[in-house]
Design a protein around this motif. Sequence first.
Motif, PDB file in Angstrom:
ATOM      1  N   ALA A   1       0.825  -1.203   0.000  1.00 46.98           N
ATOM      2  CA  ALA A   1       0.000   0.000   0.000  1.00 46.98           C
ATOM      3  C   ALA A   1       0.862   1.257   0.000  1.00 46.98           C
ATOM      4  CB  ALA A   1      -0.927  -0.001   1.215  1.00 46.98           C
ATOM      5  N   ALA A   2       1.963   1.229   0.720  1.00 46.11           N
ATOM      6  CA  ALA A   2       2.845   2.393   0.767  1.00 46.11           C
ATOM      7  C   ALA A   2       3.484   2.667  -0.585  1.00 46.11           C
ATOM      8  CB  ALA A   2       3.927   2.196   1.824  1.00 46.11           C
TER       9      ALA A   2
ATOM     10  N   PRO B   1       1.931   7.209   3.028  1.00 45.47           N
ATOM     11  CA  PRO B   1       3.216   7.336   3.723  1.00 45.47           C
ATOM     12  C   PRO B   1       3.538   6.058   4.500  1.00 45.47           C
ATOM     13  CG  PRO B   1       1.883   9.298   4.066  1.00 45.47           C
ATOM     14  CD  PRO B   1       1.011   8.300   3.370  1.00 45.47           C
ATOM     15  N   ALA B   2       4.776   5.619   4.389  1.00 51.51           N
ATOM     16  CA  ALA B   2       5.191   4.350   4.994  1.00 51.51           C
ATOM     17  C   ALA B   2       4.956   4.301   6.505  1.00 51.51           C
ATOM     18  CB  ALA B   2       6.642   4.057   4.659  1.00 51.51           C
ATOM     19  N   PRO B   3       5.252   5.377   7.239  1.00 51.78           N
ATOM     20  CA  PRO B   3       4.994   5.284   8.687  1.00 51.78           C
ATOM     21  C   PRO B   3       3.515   5.053   9.017  1.00 51.78           C
ATOM     22  CG  PRO B   3       6.488   7.095   8.243  1.00 51.78           C
ATOM     23  CD  PRO B   3       5.997   6.604   6.925  1.00 51.78           C
TER      24      PRO B   3
ATOM     25  N   ALA C   1       1.306   3.498   7.047  1.00 51.07           N
ATOM     26  CA  ALA C   1       0.970   2.135   6.638  1.00 51.07           C
ATOM     27  C   ALA C   1       1.496   1.131   7.650  1.00 51.07           C
ATOM     28  CB  ALA C   1       1.548   1.852   5.249  1.00 51.07           C
ATOM     29  N   PHE C   2       2.733   1.335   8.119  1.00 45.91           N
ATOM     30  CA  PHE C   2       3.297   0.414   9.103  1.00 45.91           C
ATOM     31  C   PHE C   2       2.629   0.556  10.461  1.00 45.91           C
ATOM     32  CE2 PHE C   2       7.232   0.343   6.304  1.00 45.91           C
ATOM     33  CZ  PHE C   2       6.895  -0.876   5.746  1.00 45.91           C
ATOM     34  N   ALA C   3       2.169   1.748  10.789  1.00 46.94           N
ATOM     35  CA  ALA C   3       1.436   1.927  12.042  1.00 46.94           C
ATOM     36  C   ALA C   3       0.126   1.145  11.997  1.00 46.94           C
ATOM     37  CB  ALA C   3       1.176   3.404  12.298  1.00 46.94           C
ATOM     38  N   ALA C   4      -0.539   1.165  10.852  1.00 47.99           N
ATOM     39  CA  ALA C   4      -1.774   0.389  10.712  1.00 47.99           C
ATOM     40  C   ALA C   4      -1.491  -1.105  10.811  1.00 47.99           C
ATOM     41  CB  ALA C   4      -2.443   0.714   9.380  1.00 47.99           C
ATOM     42  N   ALA C   5      -0.392  -1.553  10.208  1.00 45.60           N
ATOM     43  CA  ALA C   5      -0.022  -2.970  10.300  1.00 45.60           C
ATOM     44  C   ALA C   5       0.341  -3.340  11.730  1.00 45.60           C
ATOM     45  CB  ALA C   5       1.142  -3.268   9.362  1.00 45.60           C
ATOM     46  N   ALA C   6       0.986  -2.433  12.446  1.00 49.23           N
ATOM     47  CA  ALA C   6       1.331  -2.697  13.841  1.00 49.23           C
ATOM     48  C   ALA C   6       0.080  -2.803  14.703  1.00 49.23           C
ATOM     49  CB  ALA C   6       2.245  -1.604  14.371  1.00 49.23           C
ATOM     50  N   ILE C   7      -0.918  -1.983  14.424  1.00 47.10           N
ATOM     51  CA  ILE C   7      -2.180  -2.059  15.165  1.00 47.10           C
ATOM     52  C   ILE C   7      -2.864  -3.399  14.907  1.00 47.10           C
ATOM     53  CG2 ILE C   7      -4.505  -1.079  15.301  1.00 47.10           C
ATOM     54  CD1 ILE C   7      -3.153   1.681  14.901  1.00 47.10           C
ATOM     55  N   VAL C   8      -2.827  -3.851  13.666  1.00 43.09           N
ATOM     56  CA  VAL C   8      -3.379  -5.173  13.349  1.00 43.09           C
ATOM     57  C   VAL C   8      -2.620  -6.250  14.111  1.00 43.09           C
ATOM     58  CG1 VAL C   8      -3.652  -6.886  11.507  1.00 43.09           C
ATOM     59  CG2 VAL C   8      -4.295  -4.510  11.095  1.00 43.09           C
TER      60      VAL C   8
END
Length: 92
Positions: A44-45, A51-53, A55-62
């Motif tokens: 997605a990023a 923005p990568a941060p 996208a990765f924050a959303a993945a970290a929440i998952v």
Amino acid sequence: MHENTIGRRGQDPFDALVDVLAAVNRYDLALGVIPIAFVIALVAASAFGVPAPYAFAAAAIVGIGVIADVCYLNPPVDQGSTDRTDDRTAAD
């Protein structure tokens, strides 16, 4: 590549894959969701300009949600031993 042992007929690789997938449980799937979430975030990023941060924050929440579910909401239950010798000796 599939390796056969001498003197034994080998199992078909597709049958071996089916056996492995049939043995998968809920916790194996949960462990697979976490890296898949990060791969989706990376795609997605790069593909959608997210923005990568973020996208990765959303993945970290998952990932945190999956870990919380597996560890605290639906933890593995110890089935214990089927041997009842401890109960019999305590009653004697």
